[in-house]
Structure formats: structure tokens, C-alpha cells
Design an enzyme around this catalytic site. Structure first.
Site: not given
Length: 493
Positions: A13-16, A75, A143, A192
Site C-alpha cells: 500500500w501507498k497513499n500520501d 502520517w 496534522r 489537508e
């Protein structure tokens, strides 16, 4: 189904994306990574890849492990190179400001900013203590610190996502932070991944740009990267206009970051900037057949070259696929001018390519063209396709994934000036995405799609009147080993 020329995570998995930094002639790109995703594990680490041209990436493994310092997983945040040793870890140390959330605190999961440091060129990081450098338990959303060096005032500046606003903070040493201002918006959903930078426009003028990932779907607007040009005084930002502009009008360009362009000598070029965005969205993050076909979930849209250009509304960021992408052309198809009245099926069947032309259409009062476009990822017989078109009457350009396999059906639209009867048109098609750049990149839309291997047809069409696709060029693209882990690449060689 792994992309042929887009960045994808080696496994799981990857996100940001995290803003890349430039060191020793390479861009170091970090992103949120979960090595336990396929096994059902939670939490993200920071994984690193390096690139010299923003197209071919070499995987370098995990740089910040998750759940290792007692403060939760890692994060989003940002990295800086501490040239003058303001933080005390040595000249040139790489400092990461990272959001973490401890579940054993009150309130549970309170978000705070922690400092991590690297003295080996960003390959690995250690925690700069166990306490946060910035914490506020009274704010639930606290954040995504984005840190820049404010050279005019000789201090660090941070923009932090705080729900419906961005908090602004300053520090002399990356450890002690003081709040100095904010930028609030209550009509763009949860804010964000803020961004702040200065650019030189094509006319030579200088402007500050404030960006943020926002969700304005309730207003019929995108949920991608919103930005404003304006004035920055070291403590606050005053936008030139109330309404933001959008770097992408599609479904899937979230958590995007921009980063400086560097010349061969290593100097920053303020006339060009790069952008990279996650090819996904939180409405459907786990909906992908790549889990079964390739054992991973996580692509990025193509890195873009950004330029700030004047227009009728002030200044806008014009996007283009990063210039080095053409170096990965495996074959060119020069199709010349294609006159279309109805439709034309091209004699090509391709899965990964770059299509470019200028589209002209009839503005004759008796036979005006109502719609002109290209269907790609087209199944034989036309039961499945991705539609990209210009709705001349509505003065819009659209990208429609309704008639193909995709996370959610739907069409996105962006405004378009149709008064000239012609517009530049460029489209990138890969195994899991379609991106369209119109009007010299002033309008972009990106979609996550999953065509079947046999869905590889291309149809040009014009409705109402005729259209011409001038100087139509299609380049087949492939980036060898672009997403293969470094140790596997060595074995393959």
C-alpha cells in the site's frame, strides 16, 4: 495491471506523497507506506524512492519505520535540508516534521508533530526525542506540517492543517514553534496537506501560492488540490481572489505536493515547479483489482511541470507532463490531420501512451459542432470506454469513466473557453489511469480506471458538425523497472 510509466508502490500500500527534496543530484521522494496491508495490518511508515528526471524511480526502502518510537505510526509531514544546522543535528542534516497520533493519550488519538532526523542523506531517520515539537490536544484535526525556510526573516515557517483552517507557525530551530496566524475556509470541507511557495511567472513577476487538498464536492467542485495566488508576509497569507483555483478537476489527484525544480548546477529555478499527486481518493481507497493481479494498491499520477501564467482572472498554474517523459517513448505514430464528421476508429491498439494534438471544430451557425472528443480504453464493440470530450455548447471539457471498470461511475467537468474554435489537447493513458491536459495545461482532469487488457481501442468523434485533430501524435511509453525495488533491480541486471 501495474502502470507502464507511472510511479507505483513495489508492494502492499501507498497513499500520501511527501514533498521531495534535492540532494546530491537526485530528488528523494518519500510516501506513506504500509508493508502489512495485504495481511490486514494498519499504520504507515515513510518509504523512499529516488529519481533524477521525475519519471524513472529507484526504490530505496523504508526510511522511517512505523510504530517504533511509542508515538504511533507516521502520517504526512515534510522534509527540509538543514543547511545551517539550526536544529543541532549537523550541517546538511535532513529533518522531517511528521504527524503522529498516540492512542494511549487523552483524548485518544491526539495528533501532534514530531521531529525526526537523518545524518545519512535521508536514507534512515531517528526520532528527535520522544516528545512532540508541536501539540494541541484541543484541536481534533492537527496534522500535515508543511515547512519552508523564510529567507527574508531568517526563520522556519510551518503551515498546519487544522480542520477548516491552516494554522501558521514560526521557529528558529524546527523544535520550538510559535503560532503567528491562520488561513480559514469553511466552504471547502476538511483541509489537508497544505503547501506554500513562491514562483516567478512567465511575465517575470513574482507571486506566492498557497495550496491545500480540499473537498468541495458539496459545491459541485473538485476534491483535489485547491490553490490561491497572493501575498505572504511571514505570518499571514492574503489571497488575490476569494475563490480558489484547482490544479485538477478530476476524481483522483489527492494529497498532492509540489517541489522546486533544480538546474544541472543544483540551483533552484523559480520559473518551474513540479507536482505529484496520489492517484486515488478516500471515498474508495481499497477498490482496485491490482490487489489480485499484482499484489499492491497505490499509484501516483504523472509528475507535472508547473508554470505560473497570467490569464483573465490573474495568474494560474499551467500543468504539463514532466518533460523527460518523452525520453521513454518506444514508438511514435504520426497521424497528421484527422478530419472527423461522425467518428473515426484509429488503426492502433495500445495500453500506455501519450496522445497530443490541437482540436479545431466548426463554429458555423448552420452546422455548429456540439461535442468533439476521444474515446480511449475502448472495447471492441464499444461496450466499455473512457470518454474525453469538449462540450462546446456548455463550454466545458469532461472526463467520463462511466462506461468502464472504475471505483465509482461518473463524469467530471472543467470550464473551457470555446470562443476560439480550437484548443490544445494532450492525454496520458496508462493501465490504471487517464489524464487529460487542455488549453496548454490550464485545465487538467485525472481519473483512476481499470480497463480490461483487451480494452485498447481509440476512437475520434465529432457530433453536430465536423472537427479536425491537427498534427495528431501518439507516443507509446514504457519506463523500464520504474517501480521495481532496488535489490530486485540489481538481481535482474
Amino acid at each position: 495491471m501495474r502502470p507502464a510509466f507511472h510511479f507505483s508502490v513495489p508492494d502492499n500500500w501507498k497513499n500520501d506523497p511527501q514533498r521531495p527534496i534535492f540532494l546530491d543530484g537526485e530528488y528523494h521522494y518519500y510516501y506513506l507506506y504500509n508493508a502489512d496491508y495485504l495481511a490486514g495490518g494498519r499504520g504507515t511508515a515513510w518509504r523512499r524512492a529516488t529519481t533524477r528526471d521525475h519519471v524513472a524511480f529507484v526504490d530505496r526502502g523504508v526510511a522511517i519505520e512505523k510504530f517504533t518510537d511509542g508515538n504511533g505510526d507516521c502520517w504526512s509531514g515534510s522534509l527540509v535540508v538543514d543547511v545551517d544546522d539550526t536544529a543541532g543535528y549537523g550541517r546538511g542534516a535532513v529533518i522531517a516534521l511528521v504527524t503522529q497520533a498516540r492512542t494511549d493519550q487523552v483524548p485518544e488519538g491526539a495528533q501532534a508533530q514530531y521531529l525526526w532526523f537523518s545524518t545519512d542523506g535521508g536514507a534512515s531517520f531517528g526520532p528527535g526525542g520522544t516528545d512532540p515539537v508541536l501539540a494541541d490536544p484541543d484541536i481534533a484535526e492537527f496534522r500535515d506540517p508543511k515547512v519552508i525556510w523564510d529567507a527574508v526573516r531568517g526563520r522556519w515557517f510551518m503551515a498546519l492543517a487544522e480542520g477548516d483552517r491552516l494554522g501558521f507557525y514560526v521557529s528558529p530551530d524546527l523544535a520550538a514553534w510559535q503560532r503567528v496566524g491562520e488561513f480559514a475556509r469553511d466552504d471547502l470541507g476538511l483541509l489537508e496537506c497544505p503547501d506554500l511557495f513562491e514562483m516567478t511567472a512567465s511575465d517575470g513577476s513574482s507571486h506566492w501560492v498557497l495550496g491545500v487538498s480540499a473537498n468541495a464536492k458539496h459545491r459541485g467542485l473538485p476534491a483535489t488540490y485547491a490553490y490561491w495566488t497572493g501575498a505572504f508576509d511571514g505570518a499571514g497569507f492574503v489571497p488575490d481572489a476569494a475563490e480558489p483555483r484547482w490544479l485538477d478537476w478530476g476524481f483522483d489527484f489527492y494529497g498532492a505536493v509540489t517541489y522546486p525544480h533544480h538546474t544541472p548546477t543544483g540551483d533552484e529555478d523559480a520559473t518551474v515547479r513540479h507536482a505529484i499527486g496520489w492517484a486515488n481518493f478516500w471515498d474508495y481507497p481499497h477498490n482496485t483489482p491490482t490487489l489480485l493481479t499484482d499484489g499492491y494498491n497505490g499509484d501516483d499520477m504523472i509528475v507535472r511541470d508547473l508554470r505560473l501564467v497570467p490569464d483573465a482572472g490573474g495568474y494560474c498554474l499551467a500543468s504539463a507532463p514532466t518533460s523527460a517523459l518523452r525520453d521513454y517513448t518506444t514508438r511514435e505514430h504520426r497521424l497528421g490531420d484527422q478530419e472527423v464528421d461522425g467518428h473515426v476508429d484509429l488503426p492502433l491498439h495500445l495500453a500506455a501512451y501519450d496522445l497530443e494534438c490541437v482540436i479545431e471544430w466548426s463554429v458555423d451557425a448552420l452546422t455548429p459542432t456540439s461535442e468533439v472528443g476521444v474515446d480511449v480504453c475502448r472495447a471492441e464493440g464499444g461496450t466499455r470506454f473512457v470518454g474525453v470530450g469538449l462540450d462546446v455548447g456548455a463550454a466545458q471539457v469532461f472526463l467520463d469513466r462511466t462506461m468502464t471498470i472504475n471505483p465509482t461511475r461518473g463524469r467530471t467537468r472543467a470550464p473551457l473557453d470555446t470562443s476560439r474554435g480550437r484548443v490544445s489537447f494532450r492525454m496520458l493513458v496508462d493501465r490504471t489511469s487517464v489524464e487529460v491536459f487542455v488549453d496548454d495545461g490550464r485545465s487538467v482532469q485525472s481519473h483512476r480506471v481499470f480497463p480490461l487488457p483487451s480494452d485498447d481501442g481509440i476512437r475520434l468523434y465529432a457530433r453536430g458538425g465536423s472537427a479536425t485533430f491537427r498534427d495528431l501524435m501518439i507516443r507509446e511509453l514504457l519506463v523500464p523497472e520504474s517501480s521495481v525495488p532496488a535489490h530486485e533491480s540489481e538481481e535482474a541486471r
